[in-house]
Write a protein that holds these residues in place. Structure first.
Motif, PDB file in Angstrom:
ATOM      1  N   GLY A   1       0.776  -1.238   0.000  1.00 25.30           N
ATOM      2  CA  GLY A   1       0.000   0.000   0.000  1.00 25.30           C
ATOM      3  C   GLY A   1       0.802   1.279   0.000  1.00 25.30           C
ATOM      4  O   GLY A   1       0.226   2.373   0.007  1.00 25.30           O
ATOM      5  N   TYR A   2       2.126   1.189  -0.009  1.00 21.37           N
ATOM      6  CA  TYR A   2       2.932   2.400  -0.054  1.00 21.37           C
ATOM      7  C   TYR A   2       2.787   3.062  -1.425  1.00 21.37           C
ATOM      8  O   TYR A   2       2.678   2.392  -2.453  1.00 21.37           O
ATOM      9  CB  TYR A   2       4.402   2.079   0.235  1.00 21.37           C
ATOM     10  N   LYS A   3       2.817   4.393  -1.421  1.00 23.84           N
ATOM     11  CA  LYS A   3       2.605   5.144  -2.654  1.00 23.84           C
ATOM     12  C   LYS A   3       3.864   5.844  -3.167  1.00 23.84           C
ATOM     13  O   LYS A   3       3.876   6.353  -4.282  1.00 23.84           O
ATOM     14  CB  LYS A   3       1.523   6.213  -2.420  1.00 23.84           C
ATOM     15  N   GLU A   4       4.922   5.874  -2.342  1.00 22.98           N
ATOM     16  CA  GLU A   4       6.122   6.591  -2.752  1.00 22.98           C
ATOM     17  C   GLU A   4       7.346   5.981  -2.076  1.00 22.98           C
ATOM     18  O   GLU A   4       7.310   5.637  -0.897  1.00 22.98           O
ATOM     19  CB  GLU A   4       6.024   8.067  -2.363  1.00 22.98           C
ATOM     20  N   VAL A   5       8.429   5.832  -2.850  1.00 22.95           N
ATOM     21  CA  VAL A   5       9.698   5.376  -2.285  1.00 22.95           C
ATOM     22  C   VAL A   5      10.779   6.390  -2.640  1.00 22.95           C
ATOM     23  O   VAL A   5      10.734   7.032  -3.692  1.00 22.95           O
ATOM     24  CB  VAL A   5      10.100   3.978  -2.799  1.00 22.95           C
ATOM     25  N   THR A   6      11.748   6.523  -1.738  1.00 26.04           N
ATOM     26  CA  THR A   6      12.908   7.363  -1.983  1.00 26.04           C
ATOM     27  C   THR A   6      14.152   6.489  -1.953  1.00 26.04           C
ATOM     28  O   THR A   6      14.415   5.815  -0.951  1.00 26.04           O
ATOM     29  CB  THR A   6      13.037   8.477  -0.923  1.00 26.04           C
ATOM     30  N   LEU A   7      14.897   6.472  -3.053  1.00 28.00           N
ATOM     31  CA  LEU A   7      16.123   5.693  -3.149  1.00 28.00           C
ATOM     32  C   LEU A   7      17.247   6.486  -2.489  1.00 28.00           C
ATOM     33  O   LEU A   7      17.495   7.647  -2.831  1.00 28.00           O
ATOM     34  CB  LEU A   7      16.463   5.414  -4.613  1.00 28.00           C
ATOM     35  N   LEU A   8      17.927   5.851  -1.538  1.00 29.00           N
ATOM     36  CA  LEU A   8      18.905   6.551  -0.715  1.00 29.00           C
ATOM     37  C   LEU A   8      20.327   6.092  -0.977  1.00 29.00           C
ATOM     38  O   LEU A   8      20.596   4.907  -1.156  1.00 29.00           O
ATOM     39  CB  LEU A   8      18.615   6.323   0.769  1.00 29.00           C
TER      40      LEU A   8
ATOM     41  N   GLU B   1      14.912   3.454 -13.631  1.00 34.85           N
ATOM     42  CA  GLU B   1      13.872   2.990 -14.550  1.00 34.85           C
ATOM     43  C   GLU B   1      13.231   1.705 -14.050  1.00 34.85           C
ATOM     44  O   GLU B   1      11.999   1.552 -14.082  1.00 34.85           O
ATOM     45  CB  GLU B   1      14.459   2.770 -15.936  1.00 34.85           C
ATOM     46  N   LYS B   2      14.036   0.776 -13.552  1.00 33.00           N
ATOM     47  CA  LYS B   2      13.509  -0.495 -13.052  1.00 33.00           C
ATOM     48  C   LYS B   2      12.533  -0.260 -11.897  1.00 33.00           C
ATOM     49  O   LYS B   2      11.459  -0.878 -11.827  1.00 33.00           O
ATOM     50  CB  LYS B   2      14.648  -1.407 -12.592  1.00 33.00           C
ATOM     51  N   VAL B   3      12.872   0.648 -10.990  1.00 34.60           N
ATOM     52  CA  VAL B   3      11.975   0.940  -9.860  1.00 34.60           C
ATOM     53  C   VAL B   3      10.746   1.690 -10.355  1.00 34.60           C
ATOM     54  O   VAL B   3       9.622   1.424  -9.916  1.00 34.60           O
ATOM     55  CB  VAL B   3      12.717   1.740  -8.773  1.00 34.60           C
ATOM     56  N   GLY B   4      10.943   2.593 -11.300  1.00 31.57           N
ATOM     57  CA  GLY B   4       9.809   3.324 -11.857  1.00 31.57           C
ATOM     58  C   GLY B   4       8.804   2.425 -12.544  1.00 31.57           C
ATOM     59  O   GLY B   4       7.603   2.717 -12.578  1.00 31.57           O
ATOM     60  N   LEU B   5       9.274   1.309 -13.086  1.00 27.12           N
ATOM     61  CA  LEU B   5       8.396   0.372 -13.797  1.00 27.12           C
ATOM     62  C   LEU B   5       7.647  -0.575 -12.859  1.00 27.12           C
ATOM     63  O   LEU B   5       6.800  -1.347 -13.322  1.00 27.12           O
ATOM     64  CB  LEU B   5       9.212  -0.443 -14.809  1.00 27.12           C
ATOM     65  N   VAL B   6       7.929  -0.533 -11.562  1.00 27.44           N
ATOM     66  CA  VAL B   6       7.179  -1.370 -10.620  1.00 27.44           C
ATOM     67  C   VAL B   6       5.694  -1.087 -10.768  1.00 27.44           C
ATOM     68  O   VAL B   6       4.862  -1.989 -10.831  1.00 27.44           O
ATOM     69  CB  VAL B   6       7.655  -1.123  -9.176  1.00 27.44           C
ATOM     70  N   SER B   7       5.334   0.194 -10.813  1.00 22.00           N
ATOM     71  CA  SER B   7       3.948   0.597 -11.066  1.00 22.00           C
ATOM     72  C   SER B   7       3.920   2.088 -11.367  1.00 22.00           C
ATOM     73  O   SER B   7       4.634   2.860 -10.717  1.00 22.00           O
ATOM     74  CB  SER B   7       3.055   0.320  -9.851  1.00 22.00           C
TER      75      SER B   7
ATOM     76  N   LEU C   1       3.315   4.190  -8.290  1.00 21.51           N
ATOM     77  CA  LEU C   1       4.318   4.298  -7.234  1.00 21.51           C
ATOM     78  C   LEU C   1       5.275   5.428  -7.579  1.00 21.51           C
ATOM     79  O   LEU C   1       6.048   5.346  -8.528  1.00 21.51           O
ATOM     80  CB  LEU C   1       5.103   2.996  -7.082  1.00 21.51           C
ATOM     81  N   ARG C   2       5.229   6.503  -6.798  1.00 22.99           N
ATOM     82  CA  ARG C   2       6.148   7.610  -7.013  1.00 22.99           C
ATOM     83  C   ARG C   2       7.569   7.208  -6.606  1.00 22.99           C
ATOM     84  O   ARG C   2       7.761   6.481  -5.636  1.00 22.99           O
ATOM     85  CB  ARG C   2       5.736   8.816  -6.180  1.00 22.99           C
ATOM     86  N   VAL C   3       8.545   7.743  -7.326  1.00 19.11           N
ATOM     87  CA  VAL C   3       9.944   7.441  -7.037  1.00 19.11           C
ATOM     88  C   VAL C   3      10.720   8.744  -6.902  1.00 19.11           C
ATOM     89  O   VAL C   3      10.660   9.618  -7.768  1.00 19.11           O
ATOM     90  CB  VAL C   3      10.580   6.573  -8.146  1.00 19.11           C
ATOM     91  N   ARG C   4      11.436   8.869  -5.797  1.00 19.00           N
ATOM     92  CA  ARG C   4      12.356   9.983  -5.574  1.00 19.00           C
ATOM     93  C   ARG C   4      13.743   9.413  -5.276  1.00 19.00           C
ATOM     94  O   ARG C   4      13.891   8.208  -5.065  1.00 19.00           O
ATOM     95  CB  ARG C   4      11.897  10.855  -4.389  1.00 19.00           C
ATOM     96  N   PHE C   5      14.746  10.281  -5.196  1.00 22.16           N
ATOM     97  CA  PHE C   5      16.077   9.826  -4.811  1.00 22.16           C
ATOM     98  C   PHE C   5      16.853  10.966  -4.162  1.00 22.16           C
ATOM     99  O   PHE C   5      16.574  12.133  -4.385  1.00 22.16           O
ATOM    100  CB  PHE C   5      16.850   9.265  -6.010  1.00 22.16           C
ATOM    101  N   SER C   6      17.857  10.575  -3.376  1.00 22.80           N
ATOM    102  CA  SER C   6      18.712  11.531  -2.699  1.00 22.80           C
ATOM    103  C   SER C   6      19.925  10.783  -2.137  1.00 22.80           C
ATOM    104  O   SER C   6      19.775   9.670  -1.633  1.00 22.80           O
ATOM    105  CB  SER C   6      17.940  12.199  -1.564  1.00 22.80           C
TER     106      SER C   6
END
Length: 478
Positions: free
Chosen positions: A225-232, A257-263, A266-271
């Motif tokens: 059910g998570y809607k956003e992940v941040t790659l650290l 791209e691989k994480v973005g294609l999960v769904s 699902l929002r993807v950020r990074f830092s």
């Protein structure tokens, strides 16, 4: 190092921002479960908070339960930051606050984890008599044994830095979570050796986590059910993983791209990014997928090339500006934030003016701003003289803050009349009648909830007004 916890600020003025978070109790209370209990606080960047989730997972698998009441704990862990002296002083102050609990319960095990533990090692035991366990960032698997040793009355230390440890096989226990956003650690350590930074000495050399395990963790979070992940990572753009068996190679753009294609939901950020490593491939990947958020935290630190060279940042002022031009050429609406250090060793007034002028040239949406703080053991501490008077550092910092305040407000004013998709993260800090969330550019937007919406919903918000730090609007139907 940039703030890995998250860059958005809500309903506050742009001011001196210390990226190290105050200590936060991260564990839920599980009174119905039997077993020894741990109490855990974390300080510092998002990587520390992600590490605390690994620590909790390891301890729970070894029979411990959790508590948010220190008086009930059998073991107290404080996960520390060493990026500046004031972060370390907060930890020392907190340890002194633990003393009454230790006096009341001599069997209580007090452990110091993370970067400060790695920097001071056994010296910590001499300086802080209350401490029983000292564990560096790569020693968390050993914590159950270290606690067992401490329970016998001995001091226990493991500050070994590994070239392989990524904790890829450990499923983090999600702490301090709204069930909507989560962190995924993709790499550990740093190879950049900036002269002012202690991170390479407290977290070791760079090593990248198995790409398949990262994608699997993102998939698992989405299914929960998570809607956003941040790659650290200390420097996500230098992510580089290779499967020794198959020869498969994955760089950061490919991982993104691989994480973005999960769904697409699902929002993807990074830092955080390092200017020398951010590539056109990464920016084009961001532009290609709507669910990869248009925001890059790109610390410049100084606008003067000589100062940058003394910092060992490996780029010049002109090179940095070319990188900004590349990013905006591909994605004009990219949100950009940065870090600035005022008063680095031998910085002159003219060089400080160059920092103000690069701010004028780029006009960042927001920034983390500091005076230079000499850290023991770094190349700057060993080879350069911290010769800018403290009052001059503070005055230069105030000028940086004032200018950033103007730019942040100008950036927000330009958003008035625009509509953004916002992921609701919860209530506004000022009112339970108002909700808050972020847009793709990582700007906080506050709007009336009207009793119709909840955390985790996506809504379209029309921006009607703003402060220097927050957009204000209303939900509309498209």
């Amino acid at each position: 190092m940039g703030d890995l916890r998250g860059n958005a600020m809500e309903e506050t003025e742009v001011k001196y921002i210390d990226e190290t978070r105050q200590g936060e109790v991260l564990l839920i209370d599980t009174p119905e479960k039997k077993g020894k209990k741990i109490f855990l606080e974390s300080y510092g960047c998002a990587m520390n908070f992600a590490d605390s989730e690994v620590v909790a997972s390891i301890m729970i698998k070894n029979g411990y339960t959790t508590t948010n009441k220190i008086e009930e704990a059998d073991a107290v862990f404080i996960n520390t930051c060493a990026i500046r002296d004031n972060a370390e002083q907060r930890v020392r102050s907190r340890l002194h606050a633990f003393k009454p609990y230790k006096l009341k319960n001599p069997a209580l095990v007090v452990g110091v984890l993370g970067c400060m533990a790695e920097r001071l090692k056994t010296k910590f035991l001499e300086e802080e008599k209350i401490v029983d366990v000292v564990a560096g960032p790569d020693a968390y698997r050993d914590l159950p044994k270290l606690v067992e040793t401490a329970e016998t009355g001995q001091k226990a230390v493991n500050v070994f830095l590994s070239r392989e440890e990524t904790y890829a096989d450990i499923s983090p226990v999600r702490l301090d979570s709204n069930g909507i956003t989560a962190f995924i650690s993709i790499m550990r350590g740093c190879d950049n050796m900036c002269t002012f930074c202690v991170v390479p000495y407290t977290r070791g050399r760079e090593r990248s986590r198995d790409a398949h395990s990262i994608v699997a963790e993102a998939q698992d979070l989405y299914e929960k059910g998570y809607k956003e992940v941040t790659l650290l990572g200390q420097n996500v753009d230098s992510y580089k993983w290779e499967d020794a068996a198959s020869g498969e190679k994955v760089n950061f753009a490919q991982l993104l791209e691989k994480v973005g294609l999960v769904s697409p939901k699902l929002r993807v950020r990074f830092s955080t990014s390092h200017p020398k490593d951010i590539t056109e491939e990464v920016v084009r990947t961001m532009a290609k997928y709507d669910n990869i958020c248009n925001n890059i935290h790109l610390p410049v630190q100084s606008g003067n090339s000589r100062v940058l060279e003394r910092m060992n940042r490996t780029y010049s002022r002109e090179w940095y500006l070319d990188k900004i031009a590349m990013i905006r050429g591909i994605e004009p609406e990219m949100g950009l934030s940065s870090d600035f250090i005022a008063g680095f060793c031998s910085e002159t007034e003219e060089e400080h003016a160059d920092t103000l002028s690069i701010m004028q040239a780029v006009k960042f949406d927001f920034a983390y701003m500091f005076t230079y703080s000499e850290r023991p053991g770094t190349p700057a501490a060993k080879k350069l003289k911290d010769d800018v008077p403290e009052e001059v550092k503070k005055r230069r910092l105030a000028e940086i803050i004032t200018l950033q305040h103007v730019h942040s407000h100008e950036s927000n004013l330009r958003d008035i009349g625009k509509t953004y998709e916002v992921l609701i993260e919860g209530f506004s800090k000022k009112s339970n009648e108002m909700l808050r969330g972020r847009n793709a550019q990582n700007k906080v937007i506050v709007f009336p909830g009207e009793g119709k919406y909840k955390a985790g919903d996506y809504v379209n918000v029309l921006v009607e007004s703003c402060t220097s730090a927050t957009l204000l609007g209303k939900v509309i139907k498209l």
